[in-house]
Design an enzyme around this catalytic site. Structure first.
Site, PDB file in Angstrom:
ATOM      1  N   SER A 118       0.844  -1.344  -0.126  1.00 51.98           N
ATOM      2  CA  SER A 118       0.113   0.119  -0.127  1.00 51.98           C
ATOM      3  C   SER A 118       0.837   1.264   0.157  1.00 51.98           C
ATOM      4  O   SER A 118       0.261   2.400   0.116  1.00 51.98           O
ATOM      5  CB  SER A 118      -1.103  -0.052   1.274  1.00 51.98           C
ATOM      6  OG  SER A 118      -0.086  -0.064   2.470  1.00 51.98           O
ATOM      7  N   HIS A 139      -1.796  -2.268  -6.141  1.00 49.06           N
ATOM      8  CA  HIS A 139      -2.072  -2.120  -4.993  1.00 49.06           C
ATOM      9  C   HIS A 139      -3.690  -2.095  -4.693  1.00 49.06           C
ATOM     10  O   HIS A 139      -4.308  -1.179  -5.061  1.00 49.06           O
ATOM     11  CB  HIS A 139      -1.708  -0.700  -4.267  1.00 49.06           C
ATOM     12  CG  HIS A 139      -2.550  -0.255  -3.191  1.00 49.06           C
ATOM     13  ND1 HIS A 139      -2.788   1.114  -2.779  1.00 49.06           N
ATOM     14  CD2 HIS A 139      -2.654  -0.949  -1.798  1.00 49.06           C
ATOM     15  CE1 HIS A 139      -3.277   1.182  -1.340  1.00 49.06           C
ATOM     16  NE2 HIS A 139      -3.303  -0.133  -1.036  1.00 49.06           N
ATOM     17  N   GLU A 151      -4.165   0.629  -7.840  1.00 49.02           N
ATOM     18  CA  GLU A 151      -3.230   1.595  -8.128  1.00 49.02           C
ATOM     19  C   GLU A 151      -2.044   0.537  -8.792  1.00 49.02           C
ATOM     20  O   GLU A 151      -1.431  -0.312  -8.075  1.00 49.02           O
ATOM     21  CB  GLU A 151      -2.552   2.263  -6.829  1.00 49.02           C
ATOM     22  CG  GLU A 151      -3.702   3.338  -6.495  1.00 49.02           C
ATOM     23  CD  GLU A 151      -3.209   3.909  -5.306  1.00 49.02           C
ATOM     24  OE1 GLU A 151      -2.871   5.143  -5.435  1.00 49.02           O
ATOM     25  OE2 GLU A 151      -3.088   3.282  -4.393  1.00 49.02           O
ATOM     26  N   ASN A 190      -3.728   6.905  -0.979  1.00 49.37           N
ATOM     27  CA  ASN A 190      -3.513   7.104   0.460  1.00 49.37           C
ATOM     28  C   ASN A 190      -2.793   8.405   0.736  1.00 49.37           C
ATOM     29  O   ASN A 190      -3.173   9.054   1.925  1.00 49.37           O
ATOM     30  CB  ASN A 190      -2.274   6.211   0.845  1.00 49.37           C
ATOM     31  CG  ASN A 190      -2.856   4.801   1.492  1.00 49.37           C
ATOM     32  OD1 ASN A 190      -3.784   4.873   2.177  1.00 49.37           O
ATOM     33  ND2 ASN A 190      -2.180   3.612   1.525  1.00 49.37           N
TER      34      ASN A 190
END
Length: 311
Positions: A118, A139, A151, A190
């Site tokens: 991540s 991800h 991702e 994120n």
């Protein structure tokens, strides 16, 4: 058609395996022990049951998913015959470096090696491989079988073929892949998520609003339009002159904290870690936990049914 090996059967691994098998792909899921695999399989069956109960799967589809997945405790056995390997082991850089070095030796050069990290560096993960061009990050977002976003992140040596095959596979799995063209900590999702979380911490810390009202501002405001328009499209729709003027005024007042704020640090130091320990910002007794986990899952399923055109 790609043949998939998923290394790891924990929170992300079994969910990714489920998603790949749902797309009709042959999957081998690896775990560190028979008990680990049994837990992963049990968790997957629970997810399948929820999908059945919500009309996302038919009984025959549920059966095919289970038929499409083999399990093993051996990494060598898992990757034998695989054309695309997805690593979903714990977020430890050295663990991933060692695993990718091993995979690089085990797998033919045309096998894609993907990490589900991540936020860890794909360049660093591939640092001890010979064929670094076939290493890429894919991800998935938790829960991987319900959230469309994946991702696809390039490392410094990631080749175009690794990215292109990742996109082809993910589209076959009915995911929404985005390309992260430059390696950056936290990737895209994120960074956006934690920018919001930093400001939420600041608002709580300063006593500007209660935790409930901060959450409600997102749930009943920002969150209602985000499923339709992201931040840049929202700015276009609202007028860039307006958004530019507000940015010029407001940015100087936003939190610029470089680490988590005191309330969060205190909760962590007291082992009040949220749902998994029974208390965090909120009190998580069994009934509260069940209520909100079911609410979130139901909403994700509602969106997924809409994406799939299921009435």
């Amino acid at each position: 058609m790609e043949r998939i090996a998923v290394l790891g059967c924990g929170t992300m691994g079994h969910s990714i395996a489920l998603n790949a098998a749902w797309a009709g792909l042959s999957v081998t899921m690896q775990g560190i022990s028979d008990a680990d695999l049994e837990q992963g399989w049990t968790n997957m069956l629970k997810k399948i049951e929820v999908m059945l109960n919500n009309g996302i799967l038919s009984e025959s589809e549920a059966g095919h998913i289970q038929e499409n997945i083999k399990m093993t405790v051996s990494v060598e056995e898992a990757v034998q015959g695989a054309t695309f390997v997805i690593e979903a082991v714990p977020e430890n850089t050295q663990l991933k470096i060692d695993l990718f070095k091993r995979l690089d030796a085990l797998c033919a050069p045309d096998v894609i090696l993907a990490s589900n990290t991540s936020g860890l560096s794909p360049t660093e993960i591939a640092s001890e491989t010979v064929h670094s061009e076939r290493t890429v990050v894919t991800h998935f977002w938790n829960p991987a079988h319900l959230i469309p976003l994946v991702e696809v992140v390039r490392g410094e040596k990631t080749g175009d073929e690794a990215v292109e095959r990742s996109f082809q596979l993910l589209k076959q799995m009915k995911k929404k892949p985005i390309e992260v063209k430059k390696e950056v900590p936290g990737f895209v999702g994120n960074r956006l998520q934690y920018a919001l979380f930093r400001e939420a911490q600041y608002l709580l810390e300063e006593g500007i609003a209660s935790k409930e009202d901060i959450d409600d501002a997102v749930t009943y405001g920002i969150g209602r339009r985000l499923p339709v328009s992201g931040p840049l499209m929202t700015a276009d729709m609202g007028g860039l002159d307006v958004f530019s003027a507000i940015s010029d005024y407001l940015f100087q007042h936003l939190s610029s904290a470089e680490e988590s704020l005191p309330t969060l640090k205190k909760l962590v130091s007291e082992q009040k870690l949220g749902d998994k320990t029974g208390e965090g910002y909120y009190k998580w007794d069994e009934a509260f936990s069940k209520e909100y986990n079911q609410k979130r899952e139901a909403e994700l399923i509602r969106f997924l049914k809409k994406d799939l055109g299921i009435q």
